[in-house]
Design an enzyme around this catalytic site. Structure first.
Site, PDB file in Angstrom:
ATOM      1  N   CYS A 199      -2.506  -0.367   7.507  1.00  0.00           N
ATOM      2  CA  CYS A 199      -1.750   0.685   7.185  1.00  0.00           C
ATOM      3  C   CYS A 199      -2.022   1.715   8.094  1.00  0.00           C
ATOM      4  CB  CYS A 199      -1.921   1.213   5.803  1.00  0.00           C
ATOM      5  SG  CYS A 199      -1.484   0.772   4.588  1.00  0.00           S
ATOM      6  N   CYS A 218      -6.165   1.664   5.582  1.00  0.00           N
ATOM      7  CA  CYS A 218      -7.223   0.489   5.668  1.00  0.00           C
ATOM      8  C   CYS A 218      -6.398   0.669   7.162  1.00  0.00           C
ATOM      9  CB  CYS A 218      -6.546  -0.286   4.335  1.00  0.00           C
ATOM     10  SG  CYS A 218      -5.335  -1.233   4.307  1.00  0.00           S
ATOM     11  N   HIS A 270       0.675  -0.943  -0.373  1.00  0.00           N
ATOM     12  CA  HIS A 270      -0.207  -0.290  -0.279  1.00  0.00           C
ATOM     13  C   HIS A 270       0.655   1.176  -0.080  1.00  0.00           C
ATOM     14  CE1 HIS A 270      -4.306  -2.101   1.690  1.00  0.00           C
ATOM     15  NE2 HIS A 270      -3.904  -2.779   0.363  1.00  0.00           N
ATOM     16  N   GLU A 283       0.917   4.490   2.291  1.00  0.00           N
ATOM     17  CA  GLU A 283       1.571   4.374   3.253  1.00  0.00           C
ATOM     18  C   GLU A 283       2.497   3.755   3.750  1.00  0.00           C
ATOM     19  OE1 GLU A 283      -1.557   3.761   2.560  1.00  0.00           O
ATOM     20  OE2 GLU A 283      -3.064   4.521   3.018  1.00  0.00           O
TER      21      GLU A 283
HETATM   22  N1  LIG Z   1      -4.856   2.326   2.392  1.00  0.00           N
HETATM   23  C1  LIG Z   1      -5.111   1.980   0.972  1.00  0.00           C
HETATM   24  C2  LIG Z   1      -5.964   1.068   0.563  1.00  0.00           C
HETATM   25  C3  LIG Z   1      -5.557   0.673  -0.535  1.00  0.00           C
HETATM   26  N2  LIG Z   1      -4.916   1.063  -0.970  1.00  0.00           N
HETATM   27  C4  LIG Z   1      -4.398   0.470  -2.511  1.00  0.00           C
HETATM   28  C5  LIG Z   1      -3.966  -1.520  -2.554  1.00  0.00           C
HETATM   29  C6  LIG Z   1      -4.894  -1.686  -3.674  1.00  0.00           C
HETATM   30  O1  LIG Z   1      -3.922  -1.984  -4.901  1.00  0.00           O
HETATM   31  C7  LIG Z   1      -5.670  -0.551  -3.911  1.00  0.00           C
HETATM   32  C8  LIG Z   1      -7.320  -0.571  -3.870  1.00  0.00           C
HETATM   33  O2  LIG Z   1      -7.547  -1.933  -4.396  1.00  0.00           O
HETATM   34  P1  LIG Z   1      -9.476  -2.270  -4.508  1.00  0.00           P
HETATM   35  O3  LIG Z   1      -9.563  -3.062  -3.317  1.00  0.00           O
HETATM   36  O4  LIG Z   1     -10.358  -0.927  -4.499  1.00  0.00           O
HETATM   37  O5  LIG Z   1      -9.374  -2.903  -5.823  1.00  0.00           O
HETATM   38  O6  LIG Z   1      -5.331   0.482  -2.829  1.00  0.00           O
HETATM   39  C9  LIG Z   1      -3.622   1.540  -0.933  1.00  0.00           C
HETATM   40  O7  LIG Z   1      -2.208   1.472  -1.384  1.00  0.00           O
HETATM   41  N3  LIG Z   1      -3.303   1.894   0.416  1.00  0.00           N
HETATM   42 ZN   LIG Z   2      -3.744  -0.267   3.286  1.00  0.00          ZN
END
Ligand SMILES: Nc1ccn([C@H]2C[C@H](O)[C@@H](COP(=O)(O)O)O2)c(=O)n1
Ligand SMILES: [Zn+2]
Length: 179
Positions: free
Chosen positions: A117, A114, A89, A91
């Protein structure tokens, strides 16, 4: 005053025809724009997330976006539903790739962190999260995230701006047009 001193002073006198620009971007717009720009490096076809960590001297100490771990080719690892097993992610990348201490820093994120993170943010000593989108707030992971960040007294602020767009123009005025 000697003639040399008088001449030197005269050359520093302003003509007062120019005043400071007023339409420069704020620090908050600048740091969030860096996070949003970093997100544009992501190869995730569905969601691109960016993060920018800033210390109390307004220096950027880390930038990250969501992507596959080092050594895991983003041409070979999956970008469908299985991506969650692998992707780092934004972060986490910003924190682990930072070039200085992140304790007491602020992290600007294009999406609310999330739960995974949030744990890393808390353990790294980051004291404030400024987030752009909160579109996953209804999900359990994000409720858990908020609960942990609140318990750990990490300040949370939703980014607000009166400027919805910042344009980046690679034709710099002055390069070719004016002297
Ligand atoms: N705090 C976060 C949450 C999600 N991400 C990234 C991880 C995945 O590449 C994407 C989420 O994909 P989805 O579940 O919407 O298909 O975003 C992050 O970097 N940081
Ligand atoms: Zn995350």
């Amino acid at each position: 005053m000697s003639l040399t001193e008088a001449t030197a002073n005269m050359s520093l006198q302003d003509d007062n025809t120019q005043t400071k620009r007023v339409d420069y971007i704020s620090w908050q717009d600048y740091f969030m724009a860096v996070a949003v720009l970093a997100a544009k490096r992501s190869k995730d076809p569905k969601r691109q997330v960016g993060a920018c960590i800033v210390n109390d001297e307004k220096r950027i100490v880390g930038i990250g976006y969501n992507g596959m771990p080092n050594g895991c080719s983003d041409d070979e690892f999956p970008w469908g539903s299985k991506k969650h097993h692998f992707v780092c992610h934004a972060e986490m990348n910003a924190i682990v790739n930072s070039n200085s201490v992140v304790k007491n820093c602020t992290i600007y994120v294009s999406l609310f962190p999330c739960n995974e993170c949030a744990k890393i943010v808390i353990q790294s000593g980051i004291k404030k999260v400024i987030y752009l989108s909160d579109k996953k707030a209804y999900k359990d992971e994000y409720k858990a995230s908020r609960k942990m960040l609140n318990a750990a007294k990490v300040e949370l602020e939703q980014y607000k701006t009166n400027q919805n767009k910042i344009e980046i123009d690679f034709t710099i005025e002055g390069d070719m047009m004016s002297p």
